[in-house]
Design a protein around this motif. Structure first.
Motif, PDB file in Angstrom:
ATOM      1  N   ALA A  82       0.936  -1.223   0.011  1.00 10.74           N
ATOM      2  CA  ALA A  82       0.026   0.027   0.085  1.00 10.74           C
ATOM      3  C   ALA A  82       1.029   1.058  -0.070  1.00 10.74           C
ATOM      4  N   VAL A  83       1.947   1.121   0.724  1.00 11.45           N
ATOM      5  CA  VAL A  83       2.682   2.404   0.673  1.00 11.45           C
ATOM      6  C   VAL A  83       3.622   2.665  -0.525  1.00 11.45           C
ATOM      7  N   PHE A  84       4.028   1.318  -1.249  1.00 12.35           N
ATOM      8  CA  PHE A  84       4.637   1.435  -2.608  1.00 12.35           C
ATOM      9  C   PHE A  84       3.700   2.107  -3.570  1.00 12.35           C
ATOM     10  N   ARG A  85       2.323   1.479  -3.533  1.00 14.98           N
ATOM     11  CA  ARG A  85       1.443   2.226  -4.389  1.00 14.98           C
ATOM     12  C   ARG A  85       1.114   3.740  -4.234  1.00 14.98           C
ATOM     13  N   LYS A  86       1.039   4.274  -2.928  1.00 15.21           N
ATOM     14  CA  LYS A  86       0.983   5.573  -2.697  1.00 15.21           C
ATOM     15  C   LYS A  86       1.877   6.482  -3.264  1.00 15.21           C
ATOM     16  N   ILE A  87       3.381   5.864  -2.993  1.00 13.26           N
ATOM     17  CA  ILE A  87       4.593   6.661  -3.354  1.00 13.26           C
ATOM     18  C   ILE A  87       4.425   6.798  -4.935  1.00 13.26           C
ATOM     19  N   LEU A  88       4.151   5.443  -5.808  1.00 16.08           N
ATOM     20  CA  LEU A  88       4.206   5.510  -7.043  1.00 16.08           C
ATOM     21  C   LEU A  88       2.875   6.306  -7.739  1.00 16.08           C
ATOM     22  N   GLN A  89       2.084   6.689  -7.098  1.00 21.68           N
ATOM     23  CA  GLN A  89       0.942   7.266  -7.514  1.00 21.68           C
ATOM     24  C   GLN A  89       1.261   8.907  -7.227  1.00 21.68           C
ATOM     25  N   ASP A  90       1.810   9.340  -6.185  1.00 25.26           N
ATOM     26  CA  ASP A  90       2.347  10.756  -6.026  1.00 25.26           C
ATOM     27  C   ASP A  90       3.179  10.923  -6.875  1.00 25.26           C
ATOM     28  N   MET A  91       4.312   9.978  -7.348  1.00 25.21           N
ATOM     29  CA  MET A  91       5.231  10.195  -8.204  1.00 25.21           C
ATOM     30  C   MET A  91       4.822  10.730  -9.357  1.00 25.21           C
ATOM     31  N   ALA A  92       3.581   9.810 -10.092  1.00 23.42           N
ATOM     32  CA  ALA A  92       3.029  10.086 -11.376  1.00 23.42           C
ATOM     33  C   ALA A  92       2.476  11.641 -11.423  1.00 23.42           C
ATOM     34  N   PHE A  93       1.889  11.909  -9.979  1.00 20.82           N
ATOM     35  CA  PHE A  93       1.218  13.235 -10.010  1.00 20.82           C
ATOM     36  C   PHE A  93       2.305  14.424 -10.165  1.00 20.82           C
ATOM     37  N   TYR A  94       3.432  14.002  -9.274  1.00 18.00           N
ATOM     38  CA  TYR A  94       4.245  15.296  -9.277  1.00 18.00           C
ATOM     39  C   TYR A  94       5.460  15.369 -10.110  1.00 18.00           C
ATOM     40  N   LEU A  95       5.647  14.312 -11.069  1.00 14.02           N
ATOM     41  CA  LEU A  95       6.514  14.324 -12.127  1.00 14.02           C
ATOM     42  C   LEU A  95       6.296  15.491 -13.005  1.00 14.02           C
ATOM     43  N   ASN A  96       7.658  16.270 -13.225  1.00 10.45           N
ATOM     44  CA  ASN A  96       7.571  17.518 -13.833  1.00 10.45           C
ATOM     45  C   ASN A  96       6.920  18.672 -13.368  1.00 10.45           C
ATOM     46  N   GLU A  97       6.287  18.623 -12.072  1.00 14.81           N
ATOM     47  CA  GLU A  97       5.552  19.553 -11.430  1.00 14.81           C
ATOM     48  C   GLU A  97       6.669  20.736 -10.838  1.00 14.81           C
ATOM     49  N   THR A  98       6.284  21.842 -10.872  1.00 11.86           N
ATOM     50  CA  THR A  98       7.044  22.803 -10.111  1.00 11.86           C
ATOM     51  C   THR A  98       7.182  22.397  -8.816  1.00 11.86           C
ATOM     52  N   LYS A  99       6.125  22.233  -7.756  1.00 10.99           N
ATOM     53  CA  LYS A  99       6.135  21.782  -6.638  1.00 10.99           C
ATOM     54  C   LYS A  99       6.302  20.615  -6.211  1.00 10.99           C
ATOM     55  N   LYS A 100       7.081  20.060  -5.776  1.00  8.94           N
ATOM     56  CA  LYS A 100       7.795  18.734  -5.530  1.00  8.94           C
ATOM     57  C   LYS A 100       7.185  18.245  -4.032  1.00  8.94           C
ATOM     58  N   GLU A 101       6.776  17.019  -4.194  1.00 12.37           N
ATOM     59  CA  GLU A 101       6.331  16.368  -2.578  1.00 12.37           C
ATOM     60  C   GLU A 101       7.532  15.746  -1.828  1.00 12.37           C
ATOM     61  N   ARG A 102       7.842  16.684  -0.929  1.00 15.33           N
ATOM     62  CA  ARG A 102       9.408  16.274  -0.192  1.00 15.33           C
ATOM     63  C   ARG A 102       8.789  15.157   0.773  1.00 15.33           C
ATOM     64  N   SER A 103       7.800  14.855   1.109  1.00 12.44           N
ATOM     65  CA  SER A 103       7.210  13.927   2.154  1.00 12.44           C
ATOM     66  C   SER A 103       7.328  12.593   1.438  1.00 12.44           C
TER      67      SER A 103
END
Length: 324
Positions: free
Chosen positions: A157-178
């Protein structure tokens, strides 16, 4: 005050060892109880190995003591020379775990001032009863497989959440440091799972079940690569169209990430993304080239991430076929 299962088994095995040794008319029956206390280990396998090593250790100790006591008599000097010889030999033969227990039993020869076959048999019986009772009580171990499966689900579940957020933040100006904090959390969860898996494997005396150990090792390798991918994620700055296919790939992986997914379909999609990039026009500036190179490196890391899972599935399928 909470009394754990191991404490209960230790107390029970010690008491039963002393009762049995007394019933058999052995000298120094309390020693069987002490040996039992020292032989109740966290797993069945370690209890069995401890018992075997201590029996070998006692045989070595008896032989060394016989020589020393014959030459120097049943004196403190004889016992001192015995220790000088026995300890380094036991360490060299990897029997150091039995040094203290065997030496305590050797003191019985010193006290009785003799080493008759009857007394030697008495000491071996004390050792056999002590380690045997500990092993017998250790045959009962709570089933941790349910816990292991729960750990797998949480980690996935943690892997899935990280991959999901990576897809969302890829190439975005604001990166998710968490995401980095979540990777550290993932590392801790995997380490805990590995510890439980090791205990589970060492409690299988009649079969070799390393599936969970291999599983958590595989996830640990993936977590390392995932963190490297996050480091690149911060640097990727290209046109949205250029990262669209990777975003879709990450999103799809987050939806299908599971224990039974062999990753084959994802690897086929990665091959398609590679082909897409090969067809794109070459970079025109140094900045474009560096950004494209970082994106390509990110894709390579992701491919390695999936290949680790594919290899794990292949290996265990192969093992299953050999056992079948």
């Amino acid at each position: 005050m909470k009394i754990g299962l191991r404490t209960i088994k230790t107390a029970l095995s010690a008491a039963l060892s002393m009762i049995l040794a007394s019933a058999l008319g052995l000298l120094n029956p309390a020693s069987a109880g002490i040996i039992s206390v020292l032989s109740v280990t966290p797993t069945k396998k370690t209890s069995l190995l401890t018992g075997i090593y201590r029996l070998f250790s006692l045989a070595l100790a008896t032989a060394v003591a016989f020589i020393c006591f014959q030459i120097l008599g049943f004196t403190p000097w004889g016992f001192g020379v015995y220790l000088l010889l026995f300890i380094p030999v036991a360490v060299a033969l990897k029997l150091s775990d039995g040094i203290v227990v065997s030496s305590v039993l050797v003191t019985h020869y010193l006290i009785e001032k003799q080493m008759s076959w009857e007394l030697i048999g008495n000491e071996f019986m004390l050792m056999i009863i002590g380690v045997g009772m500990a092993l017998l009580l250790n045959m009962y171990m709570p089933d941790v497989e349910k816990r292991l499966k729960e750990d797998q689900e949480i980690i996935e579940a943690v892997f899935r959440k990280i991959l999901q957020d990576m897809a969302f933040y890829l190439n975005e100006t604001k990166k998710e440091r968490s995401l980095f904090d979540r990777c550290n959390q993932l590392k801790s969860l995997i380490k805990e799972g590995q510890d439980w898996a090791k205990n589970h494997a060492e409690n299988q005396l009649l079969s070799k079940d390393n599936y969970y150990l291999d599983y958590f090792t595989m996830r640990k390798m993936q977590s390392v690569i995932l963190k490297d991918m996050l480091k690149l994620l911060e640097k990727v700055k290209v046109e949205a169209e250029q990262v669209k296919s990777i975003k879709e790939l990450l999103a799809y992986t987050s939806l299908t990430f599971a224990e039974d997914n062999d990753g084959r379909q994802i690897l086929d999609q990665i091959a398609g993304v590679y082909e897409t990039y090969r067809e794109k026009p070459l970079p025109k500036t140094r900045e474009e080239f560096e950004n494209r190179a970082q994106l390509f490196q990110f894709l390579q890391l992701f491919q390695s991430f999936i290949e680790i899972k594919e290899e794990f599935v292949k290996e265990h399928l192969r093992q299953g076929q050999e056992e079948g």
